[in-house]
Design a protein around this motif. Structure first.
Motif, PDB file in Angstrom:
ATOM      1  N   LEU A 154       0.822  -1.211   0.000  1.00  0.00           N
ATOM      2  CA  LEU A 154       0.000   0.000   0.000  1.00  0.00           C
ATOM      3  C   LEU A 154       0.854   1.259   0.000  1.00  0.00           C
ATOM      4  O   LEU A 154       0.443   2.288  -0.547  1.00  0.00           O
ATOM      5  CB  LEU A 154      -0.939  -0.012   1.206  1.00  0.00           C
ATOM      6  N   ASN A 155       2.051   1.200   0.589  1.00  0.00           N
ATOM      7  CA  ASN A 155       2.945   2.357   0.559  1.00  0.00           C
ATOM      8  C   ASN A 155       3.587   2.553  -0.812  1.00  0.00           C
ATOM      9  O   ASN A 155       3.965   3.670  -1.171  1.00  0.00           O
ATOM     10  CB  ASN A 155       4.059   2.197   1.604  1.00  0.00           C
ATOM     11  N   ALA A 156       3.730   1.460  -1.563  1.00  0.00           N
ATOM     12  CA  ALA A 156       4.483   1.521  -2.821  1.00  0.00           C
ATOM     13  C   ALA A 156       3.609   1.639  -4.060  1.00  0.00           C
ATOM     14  O   ALA A 156       4.106   2.032  -5.119  1.00  0.00           O
ATOM     15  CB  ALA A 156       5.366   0.275  -2.949  1.00  0.00           C
ATOM     16  N   HIS A 157       2.316   1.300  -3.954  1.00  0.00           N
ATOM     17  CA  HIS A 157       1.471   1.185  -5.137  1.00  0.00           C
ATOM     18  C   HIS A 157       0.075   1.778  -4.900  1.00  0.00           C
ATOM     19  O   HIS A 157      -0.295   2.071  -3.758  1.00  0.00           O
ATOM     20  CB  HIS A 157       1.298  -0.293  -5.525  1.00  0.00           C
ATOM     21  N   LYS A 158      -0.666   1.911  -5.995  1.00  0.00           N
ATOM     22  CA  LYS A 158      -2.077   2.277  -5.870  1.00  0.00           C
ATOM     23  C   LYS A 158      -2.766   1.284  -4.942  1.00  0.00           C
ATOM     24  O   LYS A 158      -2.552   0.080  -5.041  1.00  0.00           O
ATOM     25  CB  LYS A 158      -2.765   2.247  -7.245  1.00  0.00           C
ATOM     26  N   ASN A 159      -3.621   1.778  -4.065  1.00  0.00           N
ATOM     27  CA  ASN A 159      -4.265   0.923  -3.077  1.00  0.00           C
ATOM     28  C   ASN A 159      -5.460   0.163  -3.614  1.00  0.00           C
ATOM     29  O   ASN A 159      -5.732  -0.969  -3.192  1.00  0.00           O
ATOM     30  CB  ASN A 159      -4.701   1.748  -1.868  1.00  0.00           C
ATOM     31  N   GLU A 160      -6.225   0.779  -4.544  1.00  0.00           N
ATOM     32  CA  GLU A 160      -7.457   0.160  -5.036  1.00  0.00           C
ATOM     33  C   GLU A 160      -7.261  -1.267  -5.557  1.00  0.00           C
ATOM     34  O   GLU A 160      -8.036  -2.167  -5.203  1.00  0.00           O
ATOM     35  CB  GLU A 160      -8.091   1.032  -6.128  1.00  0.00           C
ATOM     36  N   PRO A 161      -6.246  -1.547  -6.374  1.00  0.00           N
ATOM     37  CA  PRO A 161      -6.087  -2.911  -6.891  1.00  0.00           C
ATOM     38  C   PRO A 161      -5.884  -3.955  -5.794  1.00  0.00           C
ATOM     39  O   PRO A 161      -6.403  -5.078  -5.888  1.00  0.00           O
ATOM     40  CB  PRO A 161      -4.864  -2.805  -7.802  1.00  0.00           C
ATOM     41  N   TYR A 162      -5.144  -3.607  -4.749  1.00  0.00           N
ATOM     42  CA  TYR A 162      -4.893  -4.568  -3.667  1.00  0.00           C
ATOM     43  C   TYR A 162      -6.191  -4.931  -2.962  1.00  0.00           C
ATOM     44  O   TYR A 162      -6.474  -6.115  -2.731  1.00  0.00           O
ATOM     45  CB  TYR A 162      -3.894  -3.987  -2.674  1.00  0.00           C
ATOM     46  N   PHE A 163      -6.972  -3.914  -2.616  1.00  0.00           N
ATOM     47  CA  PHE A 163      -8.231  -4.193  -1.924  1.00  0.00           C
ATOM     48  C   PHE A 163      -9.220  -4.906  -2.842  1.00  0.00           C
ATOM     49  O   PHE A 163     -10.016  -5.732  -2.384  1.00  0.00           O
ATOM     50  CB  PHE A 163      -8.820  -2.900  -1.376  1.00  0.00           C
ATOM     51  N   MET A 164      -9.157  -4.593  -4.142  1.00  0.00           N
ATOM     52  CA  MET A 164     -10.016  -5.304  -5.090  1.00  0.00           C
ATOM     53  C   MET A 164      -9.606  -6.763  -5.177  1.00  0.00           C
ATOM     54  O   MET A 164     -10.460  -7.659  -5.256  1.00  0.00           O
ATOM     55  CB  MET A 164      -9.944  -4.634  -6.465  1.00  0.00           C
ATOM     56  N   MET A 165      -8.296  -7.043  -5.159  1.00  0.00           N
ATOM     57  CA  MET A 165      -7.833  -8.423  -5.176  1.00  0.00           C
ATOM     58  C   MET A 165      -8.315  -9.165  -3.926  1.00  0.00           C
ATOM     59  O   MET A 165      -8.722 -10.334  -4.004  1.00  0.00           O
ATOM     60  CB  MET A 165      -6.303  -8.465  -5.274  1.00  0.00           C
ATOM     61  N   GLN A 166      -8.264  -8.503  -2.792  1.00  0.00           N
ATOM     62  CA  GLN A 166      -8.756  -9.119  -1.556  1.00  0.00           C
ATOM     63  C   GLN A 166     -10.240  -9.450  -1.671  1.00  0.00           C
ATOM     64  O   GLN A 166     -10.677 -10.531  -1.240  1.00  0.00           O
ATOM     65  CB  GLN A 166      -8.520  -8.162  -0.385  1.00  0.00           C
ATOM     66  N   ASP A 167     -11.012  -8.551  -2.266  1.00  0.00           N
ATOM     67  CA  ASP A 167     -12.450  -8.802  -2.458  1.00  0.00           C
ATOM     68  C   ASP A 167     -12.678  -9.993  -3.387  1.00  0.00           C
ATOM     69  O   ASP A 167     -13.572 -10.825  -3.140  1.00  0.00           O
ATOM     70  CB  ASP A 167     -13.136  -7.560  -3.032  1.00  0.00           C
ATOM     71  N   VAL A 168     -11.903 -10.075  -4.466  1.00  0.00           N
ATOM     72  CA  VAL A 168     -12.047 -11.182  -5.414  1.00  0.00           C
ATOM     73  C   VAL A 168     -11.753 -12.513  -4.722  1.00  0.00           C
ATOM     74  O   VAL A 168     -12.486 -13.497  -4.897  1.00  0.00           O
ATOM     75  CB  VAL A 168     -11.109 -10.987  -6.628  1.00  0.00           C
ATOM     76  N   ILE A 169     -10.692 -12.551  -3.930  1.00  0.00           N
ATOM     77  CA  ILE A 169     -10.355 -13.785  -3.217  1.00  0.00           C
ATOM     78  C   ILE A 169     -11.459 -14.144  -2.236  1.00  0.00           C
ATOM     79  O   ILE A 169     -11.866 -15.313  -2.136  1.00  0.00           O
ATOM     80  CB  ILE A 169      -8.996 -13.626  -2.503  1.00  0.00           C
ATOM     81  N   LYS A 170     -11.968 -13.163  -1.531  1.00  0.00           N
ATOM     82  CA  LYS A 170     -13.030 -13.405  -0.547  1.00  0.00           C
ATOM     83  C   LYS A 170     -14.282 -13.953  -1.223  1.00  0.00           C
ATOM     84  O   LYS A 170     -14.931 -14.871  -0.708  1.00  0.00           O
ATOM     85  CB  LYS A 170     -13.350 -12.095   0.174  1.00  0.00           C
ATOM     86  N   GLU A 171     -14.608 -13.415  -2.398  1.00  0.00           N
ATOM     87  CA  GLU A 171     -15.846 -13.801  -3.076  1.00  0.00           C
ATOM     88  C   GLU A 171     -15.704 -15.078  -3.904  1.00  0.00           C
ATOM     89  O   GLU A 171     -16.591 -15.935  -3.890  1.00  0.00           O
ATOM     90  CB  GLU A 171     -16.296 -12.659  -3.997  1.00  0.00           C
ATOM     91  N   SER A 172     -14.613 -15.209  -4.646  1.00  0.00           N
ATOM     92  CA  SER A 172     -14.495 -16.296  -5.626  1.00  0.00           C
ATOM     93  C   SER A 172     -13.505 -17.389  -5.242  1.00  0.00           C
ATOM     94  O   SER A 172     -13.567 -18.493  -5.790  1.00  0.00           O
ATOM     95  CB  SER A 172     -14.086 -15.715  -6.997  1.00  0.00           C
ATOM     96  N   PHE A 173     -12.590 -17.101  -4.322  1.00  0.00           N
ATOM     97  CA  PHE A 173     -11.588 -18.079  -3.914  1.00  0.00           C
ATOM     98  C   PHE A 173     -11.478 -18.095  -2.389  1.00  0.00           C
ATOM     99  O   PHE A 173     -10.393 -17.894  -1.826  1.00  0.00           O
ATOM    100  CB  PHE A 173     -10.224 -17.741  -4.543  1.00  0.00           C
ATOM    101  N   PRO A 174     -12.604 -18.290  -1.683  1.00  0.00           N
ATOM    102  CA  PRO A 174     -12.614 -18.138  -0.222  1.00  0.00           C
ATOM    103  C   PRO A 174     -11.657 -19.061   0.515  1.00  0.00           C
ATOM    104  O   PRO A 174     -11.187 -18.722   1.611  1.00  0.00           O
ATOM    105  CB  PRO A 174     -14.073 -18.423   0.151  1.00  0.00           C
ATOM    106  N   GLU A 175     -11.329 -20.209  -0.084  1.00  0.00           N
ATOM    107  CA  GLU A 175     -10.412 -21.134   0.568  1.00  0.00           C
ATOM    108  C   GLU A 175      -8.995 -20.551   0.663  1.00  0.00           C
ATOM    109  O   GLU A 175      -8.161 -21.035   1.430  1.00  0.00           O
ATOM    110  CB  GLU A 175     -10.377 -22.477  -0.170  1.00  0.00           C
ATOM    111  N   TYR A 176      -8.720 -19.498  -0.122  1.00  0.00           N
ATOM    112  CA  TYR A 176      -7.407 -18.864  -0.110  1.00  0.00           C
ATOM    113  C   TYR A 176      -7.354 -17.630   0.791  1.00  0.00           C
ATOM    114  O   TYR A 176      -6.273 -17.062   0.981  1.00  0.00           O
ATOM    115  CB  TYR A 176      -7.018 -18.440  -1.532  1.00  0.00           C
TER     116      TYR A 176
END
Length: 257
Positions: A124-146
């Motif tokens: 989050l200090n080095a990059h745009k924050n939106e993509p990281y949180f979006m990736m977390q949402d994708v994992i939570k929704e579509s890959f919950p085992e991860y």
């Protein structure tokens, strides 16, 4: 065995059995040197190289190297080595790779330790924050085992970076199924084509946080190897850039020296 050496320009490539240079983003280049593989033949995402970086080589390998028993990725200036050095003679040989994969599932570069901040905070200090949180949402929704392993990775101060790895074909397919499955959904949710500067390399940076997530979820065994690098690191510049990213949020950011 095929260990791809991802490069975006002609470069001194070591001649070692099992290693093969590949020109990433071949679809966007006027010329590819003789002896280099292209990542724009067969099923590919070569034209997306400005956003996916070396991942266009991994995508090409996923669909075009299915007859190989072992698949891996190194960089034109970073290789797996028997010791940390700048000497190409220290790069892992084909025989050493075979021997190591008899004992563990995945060969990885030595973990990077950030000591004073977690992987999530570092990103989050080095990059745009939106993509990281979006990736977390994708994992939570579509890959919950991860999700648990992703959160564990985020809180850790260590990580395997550079998208470099060597593994057997079945594990390679499992890893890339997960990694590209996540990134493809993130790509549908963020305006990555409007990003500028290093932020355009968004998927190459995001994917670095998915290797450990996949490893720990699937209980894969691994061995870390030191890096053989062809270019020396300016540690003073690297350290000052790290501190600037952490304490001066609005400065120009530089990562991956």
């Amino acid at each position: 065995m095929k260990i791809l050496i991802a490069t975006h320009k002609p470069y001194q490539i070591p001649e070692i059995s099992g290693y093969q240079p590949i020109m990433v983003g071949s679809a966007l280049r006027d010329e590819v040197p003789a002896g280099y593989l292209r990542d724009d033949q067969g099923e590919n995402i070569s034209s997306l190289n400005p956003f996916f970086n070396e991942l266009t080589a991994l995508y090409w390998a996923k669909y075009n190297l299915r007859d190989e028993d072992i698949v891996g990725l190194a960089h034109y200036r970073r290789y797996f080595g028997t010791k940390s050095s700048h000497n190409l003679a220290d790069i892992l040989s084909q025989e050493q790779i075979y021997d190591a994969l008899e004992k563990v599932d995945v060969l990885l570069p030595k973990q990077r330790n950030y000591y004073i901040e977690s992987q999530e905070n570092h990103y989050l200090n080095a990059h745009k924050n939106e993509p990281y949180f979006m990736m977390q949402d994708v994992i939570k929704e579509s890959f919950p085992e991860y999700l648990s392993a992703f959160q564990q990775m985020g809180q850790s101060k260590k990580a395997h970076l550079f998208n470099m790895a060597i593994m057997k074909q079945a594990d390679f397919q499992s890893y890339t199924d997960f990694m590209f499955g996540v990134l493809n959904q993130v790509a549908q949710r963020i305006p990555y084509e409007s990003y500028e500067g290093q932020d355009r390399r968004v998927f190459g940076f995001l994917s670095e946080r998915l290797m450990d997530t996949w490893l720990y979820t699937n209980h894969k065994t691994f061995q870390d190897f030191p890096l053989v690098t062809t270019e020396k690191t300016n540690w003073l510049d690297k350290g000052s850039q790290f501190l600037k990213r952490k304490f001066f949020k609005n400065t120009n950011k530089k990562v991956h020296f």
